[in-house]
Scaffold this active site. Structure first.
Site, PDB file in Angstrom:
ATOM      1  N   CYS A 113      18.900 -44.577  51.052  1.00 11.54           N
ATOM      2  CA  CYS A 113      20.263 -44.469  51.608  1.00 11.54           C
ATOM      3  C   CYS A 113      21.374 -44.903  50.652  1.00 11.54           C
ATOM      4  O   CYS A 113      22.214 -44.088  50.274  1.00 11.54           O
ATOM      5  CB  CYS A 113      20.346 -45.290  52.882  1.00 11.54           C
TER       6      CYS A 113
HETATM    7  N1  NAD Z   1      14.210 -44.275  55.712  1.00  9.07           N
HETATM    8  C1  NAD Z   1      15.325 -44.853  56.084  1.00  9.07           C
HETATM    9  O1  NAD Z   1      15.457 -46.058  56.026  1.00  9.07           O
HETATM   10  C2  NAD Z   1      16.483 -44.045  56.623  1.00  9.07           C
HETATM   11  C3  NAD Z   1      17.537 -44.720  57.259  1.00  9.07           C
HETATM   12  C4  NAD Z   1      18.594 -43.995  57.773  1.00  9.07           C
HETATM   13  C5  NAD Z   1      18.612 -42.603  57.630  1.00  9.07           C
HETATM   14  N2  NAD Z   1      17.593 -41.941  57.009  1.00  9.07           N
HETATM   15  C6  NAD Z   1      17.659 -40.484  56.937  1.00  9.07           C
HETATM   16  O2  NAD Z   1      16.724 -39.897  57.829  1.00  9.07           O
HETATM   17  C7  NAD Z   1      16.193 -38.676  57.287  1.00  9.07           C
HETATM   18  C8  NAD Z   1      14.672 -38.746  57.236  1.00  9.07           C
HETATM   19  O3  NAD Z   1      14.303 -39.780  56.330  1.00  9.07           O
HETATM   20  P1  NAD Z   1      12.858 -40.452  56.310  1.00  9.07           P
HETATM   21  O4  NAD Z   1      13.019 -41.709  55.532  1.00  9.07           O
HETATM   22  O5  NAD Z   1      12.282 -40.507  57.678  1.00  9.07           O
HETATM   23  O6  NAD Z   1      12.032 -39.365  55.464  1.00  9.07           O
HETATM   24  P2  NAD Z   1      10.447 -39.336  55.214  1.00  9.07           P
HETATM   25  O7  NAD Z   1      10.263 -38.671  53.910  1.00  9.07           O
HETATM   26  O8  NAD Z   1       9.850 -40.677  55.483  1.00  9.07           O
HETATM   27  O9  NAD Z   1       9.895 -38.381  56.373  1.00  9.07           O
HETATM   28  C9  NAD Z   1      10.271 -37.064  56.518  1.00  9.07           C
HETATM   29  C10 NAD Z   1       9.113 -36.283  57.155  1.00  9.07           C
HETATM   30  O10 NAD Z   1       9.594 -34.955  57.391  1.00  9.07           O
HETATM   31  C11 NAD Z   1       8.560 -34.039  57.130  1.00  9.07           C
HETATM   32  N3  NAD Z   1       9.156 -32.738  56.890  1.00  9.07           N
HETATM   33  C12 NAD Z   1       9.781 -32.258  55.780  1.00  9.07           C
HETATM   34  N4  NAD Z   1      10.241 -31.004  56.000  1.00  9.07           N
HETATM   35  C13 NAD Z   1       9.895 -30.683  57.274  1.00  9.07           C
HETATM   36  C14 NAD Z   1      10.094 -29.532  58.080  1.00  9.07           C
HETATM   37  N5  NAD Z   1      10.746 -28.469  57.635  1.00  9.07           N
HETATM   38  N6  NAD Z   1       9.582 -29.533  59.341  1.00  9.07           N
HETATM   39  C15 NAD Z   1       8.900 -30.599  59.823  1.00  9.07           C
HETATM   40  N7  NAD Z   1       8.707 -31.730  59.084  1.00  9.07           N
HETATM   41  C16 NAD Z   1       9.204 -31.775  57.841  1.00  9.07           C
HETATM   42  C17 NAD Z   1       7.830 -34.632  55.939  1.00  9.07           C
HETATM   43  O11 NAD Z   1       6.506 -34.148  55.838  1.00  9.07           O
HETATM   44  C18 NAD Z   1       7.890 -36.146  56.273  1.00  9.07           C
HETATM   45  O12 NAD Z   1       6.747 -36.556  56.976  1.00  9.07           O
HETATM   46  C19 NAD Z   1      16.849 -38.517  55.928  1.00  9.07           C
HETATM   47  O13 NAD Z   1      17.974 -37.680  56.060  1.00  9.07           O
HETATM   48  C20 NAD Z   1      17.315 -39.917  55.592  1.00  9.07           C
HETATM   49  O14 NAD Z   1      18.442 -39.913  54.773  1.00  9.07           O
HETATM   50  C21 NAD Z   1      16.517 -42.638  56.506  1.00  9.07           C
END
Ligand code: NAD
Length: 416
Positions: free
Chosen positions: A260
């Site tokens: 982030c």
């Molecule tokens: N991790 C954090 O602390 C955090 C905090 C706030 C916001 N975010 C935001 O949340 C969003 C997700 O982040 P995350 O950390 O969970 O990511 P991540 O990489 O941990 O998980 C994402 C998942 O989505 C799956 N994926 C990818 N493309 C896909 C599709 N087309 N259909 C179905 N599944 C799909 C992947 O296989 C993966 O398992 C991002 O935009 C991120 O910026 C993350």
């Protein structure tokens, strides 16, 4: 029982699935990674904050992970939690958001609520997601299905704030859309805060992260000149922090990491630049200062070695804690990587210890965690604390190390 499909079962989607299933929703966790889906369905977690037992308890309540988008056609609510990494251009790479939106379009039933949670630039919900979700059916956003943006505020490793007690922002396309999304989140979040539209909710998320980015840069810059002036920045922050209003303490460190803070503010800077033609100067400055911290840490290590009449080249440097946050295993964008690369580039013999990491991937090589922390502490010329994991006995490390450089200001060692 109402049904929700959560697309993307990572750091954000999986805890959301957990909260929803325990609130009585039938939850499908839709993901494109088959091995991940199989692991979840066999009760194995891949996210720090959820144990295998947590997954098993979700499965007992009816949670199912799946790669089959047909789950969407059974769902009253569909939430998108897919990754939005930084693209070459500097804006977010929306490939996964586009893919997920198309998948929803081909399977959506009338009357559903679609919510985007992935962090992105203002306008994404209305300009990118809505047209794609509408593209393969006759349904219209705002009348045939509800559409909203609700930014994720998850803070991995946080013992105090989770989904339930962190207020949730919601901005829908229409009042009805907002209300539908508020109803969903209210079933497991204590306080849901409606905003007037998706753009406000998208921008609020970016303001939160930019605020943090800028304030970390402020104390990082101060840490550098306070050191030169013989002023203890840690005591300065402790002192200023006693003011009960108008001040919020931030602490310096070896740089910013994670998905982030180092990335999201760029989405806003990119959009301001491409739409309006001028820079978002605070973000650019914060980026420059925070990116300079690994170099500064290495420079301080070189000075500590110099005091012992040694060079960086050939010296043994032990790095403690290589994840981007304490007490988790997530290494994304960790500043420990540039610190190690810079030290290796100057000829240092670098080793590392981290209770959460066994193999650490650098640019051109993998390092394996030292087998015995005590022996490694005895052997190192300088021990550098990069991440203060709770399990570290900092007093013990300080008394055993020849030179202990503490970039987190948590011990009696030599502080940043
Ligand atoms: N991790 C954090 O602390 C955090 C905090 C706030 C916001 N975010 C935001 O949340 C969003 C997700 O982040 P995350 O950390 O969970 O990511 P991540 O990489 O941990 O998980 C994402 C998942 O989505 C799956 N994926 C990818 N493309 C896909 C599709 N087309 N259909 C179905 N599944 C799909 C992947 O296989 C993966 O398992 C991002 O935009 C991120 O910026 C993350």
């Amino acid at each position: 029982m109402s049904t929700v499909t959560i697309i993307g079962q990572g750091y954000v989607g999986l805890p959301l699935a957990q909260a929803a299933v325990h609130a009585g929703w039938q939850v499908y966790g839709l993901d494109v990674t088959q091995t991940l889906v199989d692991a979840l369905n066999s009760g194995t977690s891949h996210v720090d904050d959820l144990s295998d037992e947590d997954i098993r308890s979700m499965l007992d309540k009816g949670y199912r992970a799946t790669t089959d988008p047909a789950a969407i056609s059974e769902s009253d609510v569909v939430v998108v939690c897919v990754p939005t990494p930084l693209a070459e251009s500097g804006g977010p790479d929306l490939t996964a958001v586009r893919q997920a939106s198309s998948t929803i379009s081909a399977n959506l039933k009338s009357g559903s609520t679609v919510i985007l949670e992935s962090t992105t630039y203002p306008g994404t919900t209305e300009d990118v997601v809505v047209p794609l979700v509408e593209s393969q059916n006759d349904l219209k956003a705002g009348s045939d299905f509800a559409m909203a943006f609700s930014p994720e505020r998850i803070n991995p490793g946080d013992q105090n704030y989770g989904i339930k007690n962190t207020p949730k922002l919601v901005g829908g396309l229409t009042d009805h859309c907002t209300q539908s999304a508020v109803r969903f989140y209210s079933s497991f979040v204590d306080e849901v805060v409606p905003l007037s539209g998706p753009k406000e909710a998208e921008t609020a998320k970016l303001l939160e992260n930019t605020f943090r980015h800028v304030n970390i840069a402020l104390v990082n810059e101060m840490a550098k000149f306070c050191h030169e002036m013989g002023i203890d920045i840690w005591e300065v922050i402790r002192g200023a922090g006693t003011k009960p209003f108008g001040f919020m303490p931030f602490t310096p460190g070896p740089g910013v990491g994670g998905h982030c803070i180092p990335i999201d503010p760029n989405y806003l800077a990119y959009q301001v630049k491409s739409e309006l033609g001028y820079p978002f100067r605070f973000v650019e400055l914060a980026q420059e200062i925070n990116n300079s911290m690994p170099e500064y840490v290495v420079d301080r290590v070189a000075r500590l070695l110099n005091d012992q009449e040694r060079s960086v080249k050939g010296s043994k440097i032990l790095l403690l804690g290589v994840t981007y946050k304490p007490d988790i295993a997530d290494q994304r964008e960790s500043p420990a990587v540039p610190v190690a690369e810079l030290l290796l580039g100057r000829g240092a013999r670098v080793s590392f210890h981290d209770p959460h990491v066994t193999t650490w991937r650098l640019e051109n090589q993998d390092l394996t965690v030292v087998p015995d922390l005590g022996v490694a502490l005895d052997e190192a010329d300088v021990v550098v604390l990069l991440q203060a994991h709770r399990s570290y006995d900092l007093q013990g490390i300080h008394s055993r190390a020849k030179v202990f450089f503490d970039t987190r200001g948590k011990s009696e060692g030599i502080k940043l």
